[in-house]
Design a protein around this motif. Structure first.
Motif, PDB file in Angstrom:
ATOM      1  N   ARG A   1       0.826  -1.217   0.000  1.00 20.51           N
ATOM      2  CA  ARG A   1       0.000   0.000   0.000  1.00 20.51           C
ATOM      3  C   ARG A   1       0.853   1.257   0.000  1.00 20.51           C
ATOM      4  NH1 ARG A   1      -4.380  -1.667  -2.451  1.00 20.51           N
ATOM      5  NH2 ARG A   1      -5.360  -3.413  -1.392  1.00 20.51           N
ATOM      6  N   ASN A   2       0.939   1.964   1.133  1.00 22.09           N
ATOM      7  CA  ASN A   2       1.656   3.238   1.196  1.00 22.09           C
ATOM      8  C   ASN A   2       3.096   2.980   1.639  1.00 22.09           C
ATOM      9  OD1 ASN A   2      -0.688   4.807   0.535  1.00 22.09           O
ATOM     10  ND2 ASN A   2      -1.401   4.441   2.617  1.00 22.09           N
ATOM     11  N   VAL A   3       4.007   3.059   0.678  1.00 17.33           N
ATOM     12  CA  VAL A   3       5.398   2.661   0.902  1.00 17.33           C
ATOM     13  C   VAL A   3       6.274   3.879   1.133  1.00 17.33           C
ATOM     14  CG1 VAL A   3       7.405   1.548  -0.152  1.00 17.33           C
ATOM     15  CG2 VAL A   3       5.121   0.575  -0.467  1.00 17.33           C
ATOM     16  N   THR A   4       7.157   3.787   2.128  1.00 16.68           N
ATOM     17  CA  THR A   4       8.174   4.812   2.379  1.00 16.68           C
ATOM     18  C   THR A   4       9.534   4.133   2.436  1.00 16.68           C
ATOM     19  OG1 THR A   4       6.652   6.231   3.634  1.00 16.68           O
ATOM     20  CG2 THR A   4       9.014   6.583   3.961  1.00 16.68           C
ATOM     21  N   LEU A   5      10.456   4.581   1.601  1.00 15.76           N
ATOM     22  CA  LEU A   5      11.822   4.062   1.590  1.00 15.76           C
ATOM     23  C   LEU A   5      12.763   5.176   2.027  1.00 15.76           C
ATOM     24  CD1 LEU A   5      11.849   2.162  -1.849  1.00 15.76           C
ATOM     25  CD2 LEU A   5      11.168   1.290   0.398  1.00 15.76           C
ATOM     26  N   GLU A   6      13.452   4.964   3.153  1.00 17.47           N
ATOM     27  CA  GLU A   6      14.409   5.946   3.655  1.00 17.47           C
ATOM     28  C   GLU A   6      15.754   5.739   2.973  1.00 17.47           C
ATOM     29  OE1 GLU A   6      13.919   8.358   5.825  1.00 17.47           O
ATOM     30  OE2 GLU A   6      11.941   7.875   6.671  1.00 17.47           O
ATOM     31  N   ALA A   7      16.359   6.818   2.511  1.00 17.17           N
ATOM     32  CA  ALA A   7      17.658   6.730   1.842  1.00 17.17           C
ATOM     33  C   ALA A   7      18.695   6.143   2.795  1.00 17.17           C
ATOM     34  CB  ALA A   7      18.103   8.104   1.361  1.00 17.17           C
ATOM     35  N   GLY A   8      19.359   5.076   2.346  1.00 21.49           N
ATOM     36  CA  GLY A   8      20.415   4.451   3.133  1.00 21.49           C
ATOM     37  C   GLY A   8      19.943   3.386   4.098  1.00 21.49           C
ATOM     38  N   ASN A   9      18.628   3.211   4.250  1.00 23.39           N
ATOM     39  CA  ASN A   9      18.107   2.177   5.134  1.00 23.39           C
ATOM     40  C   ASN A   9      18.122   0.837   4.401  1.00 23.39           C
ATOM     41  OD1 ASN A   9      16.641   0.471   6.811  1.00 23.39           O
ATOM     42  ND2 ASN A   9      15.168   2.043   7.393  1.00 23.39           N
ATOM     43  N   THR A  10      18.844  -0.129   4.942  1.00 25.08           N
ATOM     44  CA  THR A  10      19.024  -1.407   4.251  1.00 25.08           C
ATOM     45  C   THR A  10      17.955  -2.443   4.613  1.00 25.08           C
ATOM     46  OG1 THR A  10      20.539  -2.161   5.990  1.00 25.08           O
ATOM     47  CG2 THR A  10      21.513  -1.082   4.062  1.00 25.08           C
ATOM     48  N   THR A  11      16.996  -2.074   5.459  1.00 30.12           N
ATOM     49  CA  THR A  11      15.902  -2.985   5.795  1.00 30.12           C
ATOM     50  C   THR A  11      14.851  -2.935   4.697  1.00 30.12           C
ATOM     51  OG1 THR A  11      16.254  -2.656   8.172  1.00 30.12           O
ATOM     52  CG2 THR A  11      14.138  -3.588   7.493  1.00 30.12           C
ATOM     53  N   GLY A  12      14.550  -4.081   4.107  1.00 31.25           N
ATOM     54  CA  GLY A  12      13.612  -4.118   2.991  1.00 31.25           C
ATOM     55  C   GLY A  12      12.184  -3.822   3.413  1.00 31.25           C
ATOM     56  N   THR A  13      11.462  -3.093   2.562  1.00 37.22           N
ATOM     57  CA  THR A  13      10.051  -2.772   2.776  1.00 37.22           C
ATOM     58  C   THR A  13       9.201  -3.617   1.832  1.00 37.22           C
ATOM     59  OG1 THR A  13      10.582  -0.509   3.433  1.00 37.22           O
ATOM     60  CG2 THR A  13       8.335  -0.928   2.695  1.00 37.22           C
ATOM     61  N   ASN A  14       8.127  -4.210   2.348  1.00 39.26           N
ATOM     62  CA  ASN A  14       7.292  -5.102   1.542  1.00 39.26           C
ATOM     63  C   ASN A  14       6.614  -4.357   0.397  1.00 39.26           C
ATOM     64  OD1 ASN A  14       7.874  -7.365   3.071  1.00 39.26           O
ATOM     65  ND2 ASN A  14       6.121  -7.111   4.426  1.00 39.26           N
ATOM     66  N   ILE A  15       6.663  -4.958  -0.792  1.00 39.25           N
ATOM     67  CA  ILE A  15       6.017  -4.417  -1.987  1.00 39.25           C
ATOM     68  C   ILE A  15       4.835  -5.299  -2.388  1.00 39.25           C
ATOM     69  CG2 ILE A  15       6.333  -3.715  -4.387  1.00 39.25           C
ATOM     70  CD1 ILE A  15       7.867  -2.009  -2.357  1.00 39.25           C
ATOM     71  N   ILE A  16       5.085  -6.540  -2.754  1.00 39.16           N
ATOM     72  CA  ILE A  16       4.035  -7.492  -3.104  1.00 39.16           C
ATOM     73  C   ILE A  16       4.504  -8.873  -2.666  1.00 39.16           C
ATOM     74  CG2 ILE A  16       4.934  -7.764  -5.459  1.00 39.16           C
ATOM     75  CD1 ILE A  16       2.023  -8.199  -6.409  1.00 39.16           C
ATOM     76  N   ALA A  17       3.550  -9.711  -2.228  1.00 41.21           N
ATOM     77  CA  ALA A  17       3.946 -11.007  -1.692  1.00 41.21           C
ATOM     78  C   ALA A  17       2.808 -12.012  -1.795  1.00 41.21           C
ATOM     79  CB  ALA A  17       4.363 -10.863  -0.221  1.00 41.21           C
ATOM     80  N   LYS A  18       3.192 -13.291  -1.830  1.00 43.74           N
ATOM     81  CA  LYS A  18       2.252 -14.391  -1.586  1.00 43.74           C
ATOM     82  C   LYS A  18       2.550 -14.883  -0.184  1.00 43.74           C
ATOM     83  CE  LYS A  18       2.475 -18.740  -3.228  1.00 43.74           C
ATOM     84  NZ  LYS A  18       2.333 -19.915  -4.139  1.00 43.74           N
ATOM     85  N   THR A  19       1.566 -14.835   0.698  1.00 42.72           N
ATOM     86  CA  THR A  19       1.822 -14.976   2.125  1.00 42.72           C
ATOM     87  C   THR A  19       1.905 -16.414   2.620  1.00 42.72           C
ATOM     88  OG1 THR A  19      -0.541 -14.806   2.612  1.00 42.72           O
ATOM     89  CG2 THR A  19       0.733 -12.756   2.604  1.00 42.72           C
ATOM     90  N   GLN A  20       1.482 -17.391   1.823  1.00 41.86           N
ATOM     91  CA  GLN A  20       1.569 -18.771   2.274  1.00 41.86           C
ATOM     92  C   GLN A  20       1.666 -19.726   1.101  1.00 41.86           C
ATOM     93  OE1 GLN A  20      -2.210 -18.965   4.454  1.00 41.86           O
ATOM     94  NE2 GLN A  20      -3.074 -20.237   2.828  1.00 41.86           N
ATOM     95  N   GLU A  21       2.154 -20.926   1.381  1.00 40.14           N
ATOM     96  CA  GLU A  21       2.246 -21.957   0.352  1.00 40.14           C
ATOM     97  C   GLU A  21       0.847 -22.339  -0.122  1.00 40.14           C
ATOM     98  OE1 GLU A  21       4.716 -26.051   0.101  1.00 40.14           O
ATOM     99  OE2 GLU A  21       3.104 -26.031   1.587  1.00 40.14           O
ATOM    100  N   ASN A  22       0.648 -22.342  -1.428  1.00 42.06           N
ATOM    101  CA  ASN A  22      -0.627 -22.784  -1.990  1.00 42.06           C
ATOM    102  C   ASN A  22      -0.441 -23.075  -3.475  1.00 42.06           C
ATOM    103  OD1 ASN A  22      -0.699 -20.269  -3.320  1.00 42.06           O
ATOM    104  ND2 ASN A  22      -2.004 -19.344  -1.773  1.00 42.06           N
ATOM    105  N   SER A  23      -1.545 -23.346  -4.150  1.00 45.62           N
ATOM    106  CA  SER A  23      -1.473 -23.730  -5.566  1.00 45.62           C
ATOM    107  C   SER A  23      -1.606 -22.538  -6.507  1.00 45.62           C
ATOM    108  CB  SER A  23      -2.568 -24.753  -5.883  1.00 45.62           C
ATOM    109  OG  SER A  23      -3.852 -24.206  -5.600  1.00 45.62           O
ATOM    110  N   VAL A  24      -1.674 -21.328  -5.963  1.00 47.93           N
ATOM    111  CA  VAL A  24      -1.828 -20.130  -6.794  1.00 47.93           C
ATOM    112  C   VAL A  24      -0.508 -19.828  -7.499  1.00 47.93           C
ATOM    113  CG1 VAL A  24      -2.327 -17.664  -6.811  1.00 47.93           C
ATOM    114  CG2 VAL A  24      -3.637 -19.186  -5.326  1.00 47.93           C
ATOM    115  N   LYS A  25      -0.531 -19.828  -8.832  1.00 51.61           N
ATOM    116  CA  LYS A  25       0.657 -19.541  -9.637  1.00 51.61           C
ATOM    117  C   LYS A  25       0.282 -18.549 -10.733  1.00 51.61           C
ATOM    118  CE  LYS A  25       2.950 -23.166 -10.961  1.00 51.61           C
ATOM    119  NZ  LYS A  25       3.308 -24.526 -11.456  1.00 51.61           N
ATOM    120  N   GLY A  26       1.257 -18.198 -11.579  1.00 52.63           N
ATOM    121  CA  GLY A  26       1.002 -17.257 -12.661  1.00 52.63           C
ATOM    122  C   GLY A  26       1.663 -15.925 -12.413  1.00 52.63           C
TER     123      GLY A  26
END
Length: 238
Positions: A177-202
């Motif tokens: 959703r609303n993403v903020t990336l701080e310059a020089g911060n090496t901790t990754g911020t979530n963009i898009i993800a599949k949250t659990q193992e399942n049969s959804v592909k593509g």
């Protein structure tokens, strides 16, 4: 844990050309700078693949550009000037593991995260620009990557436009959703993800909008050009 990295530039370089007449008596000497820069083909750039039988980043923003600005000691926010829609797109074509319940093949969860490098001046002073990049992510959509190219035995990714659709429920695909990336911060911020193992592909896509760079102070920035990059990281776990 497998990780794939892609980079989006926040600045582009210029080509400087000088010329001097041949066989002439020099009376004076002045110079005028001439610059030219060559952009990528559009607002997004393709991943390197391979895509077939793999989890891969298919498209990421080609660059972010915030133009030429007047330096100010106060907080200032600038809008991305790149024309066209920008997306992050993932394709999952992995062979899954069959389950005992119904025989469906499941693949592992995955996630895309982003970090923003330090913004550093191009001159020898290497001045750092305190800043943060913000953007909003749209609802996750399906993406049709297309057909296998017989010459490469790999997918030749379709353009994004005209190949997006609605995801079937349930899908366990989430965006940041609303993403903020701080310059020089090496901790990754979530963009898009599949949250659990399942049969959804593509293919899965999210659109970036309202992309802005906020500079917390422009002190010492006058006359300088700054560059940095956004790194997009795809991991095969959530």
């Amino acid at each position: 844990m497998k990780k794939i990295l892609f980079t989006t530039l926040l600045a582009s370089s210029a080509l400087l050309i000088f010329a001097k007449p041949a066989n002439a008596e020099e009376i004076g000497n002045e110079q005028t700078d001439l610059g030219i820069s060559f952009d990528t083909d559009g607002p997004v750039k393709p991943g390197e693949g391979p895509f077939k039988d793999n989890l891969a980043l298919v498209w990421t923003p080609s660059k972010f550009d915030f133009g030429r600005q007047s330096a100010t000691a106060n907080i200032a926010t600038y809008s991305n000037t790149v024309a066209g829609d920008q997306y992050v797109v993932v394709n999952d074509d992995r062979k899954g593991t069959a389950t005992e319940e119904n025989g469906e093949e499941k693949t592992s969860a995955w996630k895309v995260t982003a970090t923003l490098s330090k913004l550093v001046s191009k001159d020898s002073s290497a001045t750092e620009l305190p800043s943060k990049l913000t953007f909003t992510l749209g609802n996750p959509q399906s993406y049709d990557i297309g057909e296998i190219d017989p010459d490469t035995n790999d997918f030749l990714p379709n353009p994004i436009e005209g190949n997006l659709g609605t995801l079937a429920d349930p899908n366990n695909i989430v965006v940041g959703r609303n993403v903020t990336l701080e310059a020089g911060n090496t901790t990754g911020t979530n963009i898009i993800a599949k949250t659990q193992e399942n049969s959804v592909k593509g293919g899965f896509a999210t659109k970036l909008s309202d992309t802005k760079l906020t500079v917390t102070t422009g002190t010492g920035a006058a006359g300088k050009a700054f560059k940095g990059s956004v790194n997009w990281s795809l991991d095969n776990t959530y």
